[in-house]
Write an enzyme that holds these catalytic residues in place. Structure first.
Site, PDB file in Angstrom:
ATOM      1  N   TYR A 194      11.893  -9.354 -52.103  1.00 30.37           N
ATOM      2  CA  TYR A 194      11.748  -9.683 -50.692  1.00 30.37           C
ATOM      3  C   TYR A 194      11.181 -11.087 -50.552  1.00 30.37           C
ATOM      4  O   TYR A 194      10.170 -11.397 -51.163  1.00 30.37           O
ATOM      5  CB  TYR A 194      10.777  -8.703 -50.020  1.00 30.37           C
ATOM      6  CG  TYR A 194      11.465  -7.913 -48.935  1.00 30.37           C
ATOM      7  CD1 TYR A 194      11.927  -8.554 -47.792  1.00 30.37           C
ATOM      8  CD2 TYR A 194      11.687  -6.548 -49.069  1.00 30.37           C
ATOM      9  CE1 TYR A 194      12.591  -7.842 -46.820  1.00 30.37           C
ATOM     10  CE2 TYR A 194      12.349  -5.833 -48.093  1.00 30.37           C
ATOM     11  CZ  TYR A 194      12.795  -6.483 -46.969  1.00 30.37           C
ATOM     12  OH  TYR A 194      13.464  -5.778 -46.005  1.00 30.37           O
ATOM     13  N   GLU A 208      10.956 -13.024 -47.219  1.00 28.07           N
ATOM     14  CA  GLU A 208      10.995 -13.476 -45.820  1.00 28.07           C
ATOM     15  C   GLU A 208      10.284 -14.808 -45.687  1.00 28.07           C
ATOM     16  O   GLU A 208       9.199 -15.003 -46.234  1.00 28.07           O
ATOM     17  CB  GLU A 208      10.314 -12.441 -44.930  1.00 28.07           C
ATOM     18  CG  GLU A 208      11.135 -11.178 -44.780  1.00 28.07           C
ATOM     19  CD  GLU A 208      10.351 -10.064 -44.111  1.00 28.07           C
ATOM     20  OE1 GLU A 208       9.117 -10.050 -44.221  1.00 28.07           O
ATOM     21  OE2 GLU A 208      10.999  -9.211 -43.477  1.00 28.07           O
ATOM     22  N   ASP A 249      32.599 -25.769 -36.679  1.00 25.72           N
ATOM     23  CA  ASP A 249      32.598 -24.585 -37.538  1.00 25.72           C
ATOM     24  C   ASP A 249      33.609 -24.842 -38.652  1.00 25.72           C
ATOM     25  O   ASP A 249      34.816 -24.726 -38.439  1.00 25.72           O
ATOM     26  CB  ASP A 249      32.982 -23.368 -36.697  1.00 25.72           C
ATOM     27  CG  ASP A 249      33.061 -22.085 -37.504  1.00 25.72           C
ATOM     28  OD1 ASP A 249      32.996 -22.152 -38.752  1.00 25.72           O
ATOM     29  OD2 ASP A 249      33.213 -21.014 -36.890  1.00 25.72           O
ATOM     30  N   THR A 267      31.133 -20.616 -43.601  1.00 27.44           N
ATOM     31  CA  THR A 267      31.035 -19.569 -44.610  1.00 27.44           C
ATOM     32  C   THR A 267      30.912 -20.278 -45.960  1.00 27.44           C
ATOM     33  O   THR A 267      31.139 -21.489 -46.057  1.00 27.44           O
ATOM     34  CB  THR A 267      32.304 -18.697 -44.671  1.00 27.44           C
ATOM     35  OG1 THR A 267      33.399 -19.533 -45.081  1.00 27.44           O
ATOM     36  CG2 THR A 267      32.635 -18.070 -43.329  1.00 27.44           C
ATOM     37  N   LYS A 313      35.112 -19.137 -48.536  1.00 28.35           N
ATOM     38  CA  LYS A 313      36.536 -19.422 -48.322  1.00 28.35           C
ATOM     39  C   LYS A 313      36.928 -20.563 -49.258  1.00 28.35           C
ATOM     40  O   LYS A 313      36.834 -20.397 -50.462  1.00 28.35           O
ATOM     41  CB  LYS A 313      36.795 -19.679 -46.839  1.00 28.35           C
ATOM     42  CG  LYS A 313      36.485 -18.415 -46.005  1.00 28.35           C
ATOM     43  CD  LYS A 313      36.738 -18.552 -44.516  1.00 28.35           C
ATOM     44  CE  LYS A 313      36.343 -17.282 -43.787  1.00 28.35           C
ATOM     45  NZ  LYS A 313      36.491 -17.396 -42.321  1.00 28.35           N
ATOM     46  N   ARG A 361      30.246 -14.392 -50.762  1.00 29.76           N
ATOM     47  CA  ARG A 361      30.311 -14.171 -49.319  1.00 29.76           C
ATOM     48  C   ARG A 361      28.994 -14.607 -48.704  1.00 29.76           C
ATOM     49  O   ARG A 361      27.928 -14.244 -49.198  1.00 29.76           O
ATOM     50  CB  ARG A 361      30.481 -12.682 -48.994  1.00 29.76           C
ATOM     51  CG  ARG A 361      31.571 -11.979 -49.699  1.00 29.76           C
ATOM     52  CD  ARG A 361      32.013 -10.764 -48.918  1.00 29.76           C
ATOM     53  NE  ARG A 361      32.796 -11.232 -47.797  1.00 29.76           N
ATOM     54  CZ  ARG A 361      34.010 -11.758 -47.925  1.00 29.76           C
ATOM     55  NH1 ARG A 361      34.584 -11.878 -49.100  1.00 29.76           N
ATOM     56  NH2 ARG A 361      34.666 -12.184 -46.868  1.00 29.76           N
TER      57      ARG A 361
END
Ligand SMILES: *Cc1c(COP(=O)(O)O)cnc(C)c1O
Length: 422
Positions: free
Chosen positions: A54, A56, A201, A228, A231, A237
Site C-alpha cells: 500500500y 497512498e 488525449d 493510456t 496502446k 494497462r
C-alpha cells in the site's frame, strides 16, 4: 514448461483461460489499434511483489511506512515519463485512460462547466462526453467535427464559433478513431482566445509521440496531455496525466487523482510503466514507431487500390477506418465476425455520419501497433490487407476463407510474438 507453473498446479480453471489466451494471441493477427504485446520485462514487473504494498500518497509524502522501494519505482516512472514527452510534471497513478480523463476534468472544472470535444461519430472517445457516461450529468459537452470526412480536415472555423459561443473551460483534442494529425496550433489558439485549458488525449498515439513518429502537442503549447500506457506506448494497462509546465495545474491533478478519486496506487503496475518507458526511450522504439506508420500506409494503399472507401482518404498514424458497407456491401459487424474466423481480430466502428446504428455500423477500424511489434513490415501488412479484402469480397466461398485462415496461421508461425523489445 508453462509460464504459469503455480497457477497450473493450484487453479486449473484459471490456467485453462490463460493458456487459451496465450494460444489465441500467438495464432491470430491482432489489428485492434488499441492493443499491443508487452515485453516479458513489463509482464515481470506487472506481476511483481509490489502488488503487496500500500502506498497512498506520492514519493516522499506517503501515508504508510515502508516506502523505500515504492518511492524508487514511482520516481523512475515519473522521471522517464517526463523525459519521453517533454513534460515538467507527470502523474503515473491513474488506473486507466478513462480514469486519467475523469481526474483531469475534475481537477480543472467545476460541475456545470463546458468542454469542447471531438464529435463521437467523428472519432472522439466515450469519455469525451458520450451520453452513456455519468460525465454528461456533471459537465456540458459541445462539439467540433470534420469539415469533410473524405479529407479529414477539422472544421476549425466552426470550432472557433462554437468556442466563442459556449465559452468552454477545456478545449479537448484527441480521438480513438481519427487517422490524421490535428493542427495543434489552431487548437491552442482557440483555447487561449476563450481562456480555456488546452488538453490533448493522446491515448492512442502516445507511443508514436514518444517514438518521435508524429508531432508532440506540447511543442505547440498544449497545457495538458492525458493518455493510456498500453496502446501504442506498449506498456501495461494504465493511464497517466502530463503537463507542459510545472505549475498549479500539476498540483491540482495530484490532489484529484489521490485522494480525490483513487485509493492506493497499483505499484506493480507503476513498476511496469517504468520498465515500458525505459524501453520507449531506446532507438529501437523510435524505429518501431516509424514502422507502425509505414505499415498502416501500406495497408491503406491496398484498400484504396481495391476500391474500398477509407475515411479521411488514408492515414497519417497507426489506424485506418474503412467504409466496408458502402464499398463492399458487408456491414461492420459481419466483417468483424468474418475476419475473426480468418484469424484476424479488429473491430466494427461507426463512420462519420453513419447511416447505420452503432451495434452494426458501416465501418471497421484496424491498425498496425501489434503486428509491427511482431516485426511485420510493409510486405506482410500489404499481404494481410489483400487477404482481408479477398475475405470480404468472397464471403460465401468457404474454400477461399479456409485458405486465408491457413495463410494467416503460417504468417503467425513465421513471426512469433517477441519476448524482448530492446
Ligand atoms: C482508449 C482510450 C481511452 C480510455 O482508456 P482506458 O484505459 O480504456 O480507460 C481514453 N481516451 C481515448 C482517446 C482512448 O482512445
Amino acid at each position: 514448461m508453462s509460464d504459469y507453473p503455480f497457477i497450473e498446479k493450484q487453479d486449473p480453471e484459471v490456467f485453462e483461460a490463460l493458456e487459451g489466451e496465450e494460444k489465441r494471441e500467438a495464432e491470430g493477427i491482432e489489428l485492434i489499434p488499441s492493443e499491443n504485446y508487452v515485453s516479458k520485462a513489463v509482464r515481470e514487473a506487472n506481476s511483481s511483489i509490489l502488488t503487496n504494498k500500500y502506498s497512498e500518497g506520492y514519493p516522499g509524502k506517503r501515508y504508510y511506512g515502508g516506502q523505500q522501494f515504492t518511492d524508487m519505482v514511482e520516481t523512475l516512472a515519473i522521471e522517464r515519463a517526463k523525459q519521453l514527452f517533454g513534460a515538467k510534471y507527470a502523474n503515473v497513478q491513474p488506473l486507466g485512460g478513462a480514469n486519467a480523463n475523469i481526474a483531469m476534468y475534475f481537477a480543472l472544472l467545476e460541475p456545470g462547466d463546458t468542454i469542447l470535444g471531438m464529435d463521437l461519430s467523428h472519432g472522439g472517445h466515450l469519455t469525451h462526453g458520450h451520453p452513456v457516461t455519468y460525465l454528461t450529468k456533471i459537465f456540458k459537452f459541445v462539439r467540433y467535427k470534420m469539415k469533410n470526412p473524405d479529407t479529414g480536415e477539422i472544421d476549425y472555423d466552426e470550432m472557433r464559433k462554437v468556442a466563442l459561443e459556449a465559452k468552454p473551460k477545456i478545449v479537448l483534442a484527441g480521438f480513438s478513431a481519427y487517422p490524421r494529425e490535428l493542427d495543434y496550433a489552431k487548437f491552442v489558439k482557440i483555447a487561449r482566445e476563450v481562456g480555456a485549458y488546452s488538453v490533448m488525449d493522446v491515448a492512442h498515439i502516445a507511443g508514436l509521440i514518444a517514438g518521435k513518429a508524429v508531432k508532440n502537442p506540447f511543442d505547440f503549447g498544449f497545457d495538458v496531455m492525458t493518455t493510456t500506457t498500453h496502446k501504442t506506448l506498449r506498456g501495461p494497462r494504465g493511464g497517466m496525466i502530463l503537463t507542459r509546465e510545472s505549475d498549479e495545474i500539476g498540483k491540482k491533478m495530484d490532489k484529484m487523482v489521490f485522494p480525490g478519486l483513487q485509493g492506493g496506487p497499483h505499484m506493480n503496475n507503476i513498476a511496469a510503466k517504468a520498465v515500458a518507458f525505459k524501453e520507449a526511450q531506446t532507438p529501437a522504439f523510435q524505429k518501431y514507431a516509424a514502422q507502425v506508420l509505414k505499415n498502416a500506409k501500406a495497408m491503406a494503399e491496398v484498400f484504396k487500390k481495391r476500391g474500398v472507401r477509407l475515411l479521411t482518404g488514408g492515414t497519417d498514424n497507426h489506424l485506418i477506418l474503412a467504409d466496408v458497407f458502402g464499398s463492399l456491401g458487408v456491414t461492420g459487424k459481419d466483417a468483424e465476425t468474418l475476419l475473426d474466423q480468418a484469424g484476424i481480430t479488429l473491430n466494427k466502428n461507426s463512420i462519420a455520419d453513419d447511416s447505420r446504428g452503432p451495434m452494426d455500423p458501416s465501418g471497421i477500424r484496424f491498425g498496425t501497433p501489434a503486428v509491427t511489434t511482431r516485426k511485420f513490415t510493409e510486405t506482410e501488412c500489404a499481404r494481410v490487407a489483400e487477404l482481408m479484402v479477398d475475405s470480404l469480397e468472397k464471403k460465401d466461398d468457404t474454400s477461399v476463407q479456409k485458405s486465408i485462415r491457413e495463410e494467416i496461421r503460417q504468417l503467425c508461425v513465421k513471426f512469433p510474438i517477441p519476448d524482448s523489445h530492446v
